[in-house]
Design a protein around this motif. Structure first.
Motif, PDB file in Angstrom:
ATOM      1  N   GLU A 180      -4.175 -19.578 -18.999  1.00 52.33           N
ATOM      2  CA  GLU A 180      -2.835 -19.445 -19.579  1.00 52.33           C
ATOM      3  C   GLU A 180      -2.537 -20.588 -20.551  1.00 52.33           C
ATOM      4  O   GLU A 180      -2.026 -20.357 -21.652  1.00 52.33           O
ATOM      5  CB  GLU A 180      -1.779 -19.402 -18.479  1.00 52.33           C
ATOM      6  CG  GLU A 180      -0.386 -19.189 -19.030  1.00 52.33           C
ATOM      7  CD  GLU A 180       0.673 -19.048 -17.959  1.00 52.33           C
ATOM      8  OE1 GLU A 180       1.849 -19.215 -18.302  1.00 52.33           O
ATOM      9  OE2 GLU A 180       0.328 -18.764 -16.781  1.00 52.33           O
ATOM     10  N   ALA A 181      -2.866 -21.801 -20.188  1.00 54.57           N
ATOM     11  CA  ALA A 181      -2.616 -22.953 -21.062  1.00 54.57           C
ATOM     12  C   ALA A 181      -3.424 -22.841 -22.348  1.00 54.57           C
ATOM     13  O   ALA A 181      -2.911 -23.131 -23.445  1.00 54.57           O
ATOM     14  CB  ALA A 181      -2.958 -24.247 -20.336  1.00 54.57           C
ATOM     15  N   ARG A 184      -1.846 -20.121 -24.530  1.00 56.27           N
ATOM     16  CA  ARG A 184      -0.603 -20.638 -25.117  1.00 56.27           C
ATOM     17  C   ARG A 184      -0.919 -21.559 -26.294  1.00 56.27           C
ATOM     18  O   ARG A 184      -0.330 -21.462 -27.363  1.00 56.27           O
ATOM     19  CB  ARG A 184       0.202 -21.370 -24.056  1.00 56.27           C
ATOM     20  CG  ARG A 184       1.549 -21.883 -24.541  1.00 56.27           C
ATOM     21  CD  ARG A 184       2.294 -22.619 -23.447  1.00 56.27           C
ATOM     22  NE  ARG A 184       2.379 -21.867 -22.219  1.00 56.27           N
ATOM     23  CZ  ARG A 184       3.280 -20.924 -21.950  1.00 56.27           C
ATOM     24  NH1 ARG A 184       4.185 -20.631 -22.852  1.00 56.27           N
ATOM     25  NH2 ARG A 184       3.279 -20.292 -20.798  1.00 56.27           N
ATOM     26  N   GLU A 185      -1.886 -22.466 -26.087  1.00 53.48           N
ATOM     27  CA  GLU A 185      -2.300 -23.385 -27.154  1.00 53.48           C
ATOM     28  C   GLU A 185      -2.806 -22.611 -28.375  1.00 53.48           C
ATOM     29  O   GLU A 185      -2.496 -22.959 -29.514  1.00 53.48           O
ATOM     30  CB  GLU A 185      -3.402 -24.296 -26.602  1.00 53.48           C
ATOM     31  CG  GLU A 185      -3.905 -25.340 -27.552  1.00 53.48           C
ATOM     32  CD  GLU A 185      -5.008 -26.168 -26.918  1.00 53.48           C
ATOM     33  OE1 GLU A 185      -6.036 -26.373 -27.595  1.00 53.48           O
ATOM     34  OE2 GLU A 185      -4.844 -26.588 -25.755  1.00 53.48           O
ATOM     35  N   VAL A 211       0.187 -21.083 -30.232  1.00 53.52           N
ATOM     36  CA  VAL A 211       0.932 -22.126 -30.957  1.00 53.52           C
ATOM     37  C   VAL A 211       0.193 -22.483 -32.239  1.00 53.52           C
ATOM     38  O   VAL A 211       0.798 -22.629 -33.302  1.00 53.52           O
ATOM     39  CB  VAL A 211       1.156 -23.368 -30.058  1.00 53.52           C
ATOM     40  CG1 VAL A 211       1.658 -24.550 -30.872  1.00 53.52           C
ATOM     41  CG2 VAL A 211       2.137 -23.043 -28.941  1.00 53.52           C
ATOM     42  N   ASP A 229       4.921 -25.571 -27.324  1.00 53.60           N
ATOM     43  CA  ASP A 229       4.820 -24.670 -26.177  1.00 53.60           C
ATOM     44  C   ASP A 229       6.100 -23.884 -25.917  1.00 53.60           C
ATOM     45  O   ASP A 229       6.054 -22.780 -25.383  1.00 53.60           O
ATOM     46  CB  ASP A 229       4.454 -25.447 -24.917  1.00 53.60           C
ATOM     47  CG  ASP A 229       3.008 -25.905 -24.928  1.00 53.60           C
ATOM     48  OD1 ASP A 229       2.276 -25.526 -25.853  1.00 53.60           O
ATOM     49  OD2 ASP A 229       2.631 -26.636 -24.000  1.00 53.60           O
ATOM     50  N   ILE A 284       6.536 -20.155 -26.961  1.00 53.66           N
ATOM     51  CA  ILE A 284       5.908 -19.100 -26.172  1.00 53.66           C
ATOM     52  C   ILE A 284       6.460 -19.229 -24.755  1.00 53.66           C
ATOM     53  O   ILE A 284       5.857 -19.886 -23.913  1.00 53.66           O
ATOM     54  CB  ILE A 284       4.373 -19.244 -26.132  1.00 53.66           C
ATOM     55  CG1 ILE A 284       3.813 -19.665 -27.451  1.00 53.66           C
ATOM     56  CG2 ILE A 284       3.725 -18.022 -25.499  1.00 53.66           C
ATOM     57  CD1 ILE A 284       3.475 -18.725 -28.486  1.00 53.66           C
ATOM     58  N   ARG A 338       6.726 -17.179 -22.160  1.00 57.19           N
ATOM     59  CA  ARG A 338       6.029 -16.591 -21.011  1.00 57.19           C
ATOM     60  C   ARG A 338       4.759 -15.881 -21.465  1.00 57.19           C
ATOM     61  O   ARG A 338       4.739 -15.221 -22.492  1.00 57.19           O
ATOM     62  CB  ARG A 338       6.931 -15.577 -20.320  1.00 57.19           C
ATOM     63  CG  ARG A 338       6.242 -14.938 -19.111  1.00 57.19           C
ATOM     64  CD  ARG A 338       7.112 -13.945 -18.402  1.00 57.19           C
ATOM     65  NE  ARG A 338       8.252 -14.651 -17.843  1.00 57.19           N
ATOM     66  CZ  ARG A 338       9.347 -14.054 -17.420  1.00 57.19           C
ATOM     67  NH1 ARG A 338       9.444 -12.750 -17.484  1.00 57.19           N
ATOM     68  NH2 ARG A 338      10.349 -14.741 -16.931  1.00 57.19           N
ATOM     69  N   ILE A 339       3.729 -16.026 -20.659  1.00 64.22           N
ATOM     70  CA  ILE A 339       2.487 -15.267 -20.860  1.00 64.22           C
ATOM     71  C   ILE A 339       2.251 -14.489 -19.578  1.00 64.22           C
ATOM     72  O   ILE A 339       2.245 -15.056 -18.494  1.00 64.22           O
ATOM     73  CB  ILE A 339       1.302 -16.196 -21.156  1.00 64.22           C
ATOM     74  CG1 ILE A 339       1.497 -16.880 -22.511  1.00 64.22           C
ATOM     75  CG2 ILE A 339      -0.017 -15.418 -21.115  1.00 64.22           C
ATOM     76  CD1 ILE A 339       0.416 -17.861 -22.878  1.00 64.22           C
TER      77      ILE A 339
END
Length: 100
Positions: free
Chosen positions: A49-50, A53-54, A57, A73, A76, A78-79
């Motif tokens: 997930e991280a 997200r990265e 971004v 961050d 975004i 929610r994933i």
């Protein structure tokens, strides 16, 4: 026939323009790998997930049109991962599209 081909599409268009739904701010990404690092217990996979997200971004910061240089961050919120369950989710979605 007029009702089906004219009036219903008009109402759908009006509804879509005035009502905010998740489809207005959701991105559906297909084809992501099921796991990172070889299996779902790897340290890399635990950071899925991280890492995703990265990645998003970075995309926002480097857009060709209207980039967002200060994206972070918080852009975004929610994933959510949705599993395919051997195609069952796609089959269900396809049926919904056919019904429209």
């Amino acid at each position: 026939v007029i009702f089906k081909n004219v009036r219903i599409p008009q109402v759908v268009k009006l509804f879509d323009a005035t009502i905010v739904t998740p489809a207005d701010y959701t991105v559906d990404v297909l084809g992501l790998p099921r796991e990172l690092g070889g299996d779902c217990k790897s340290e890399e996979h635990k950071q899925y997930e991280a890492k995703l997200r990265e990645h998003f971004v970075k995309i926002l910061r480097n857009l060709q049109q209207d980039p967002i240089p200060d994206a972070d961050d918080s852009c975004i919120p929610r994933i959510s991962f949705v599993r395919e369950f051997n195609g069952a989710v796609s089959d269900f979605m396809d049926k919904g599209v056919q019904l429209q």
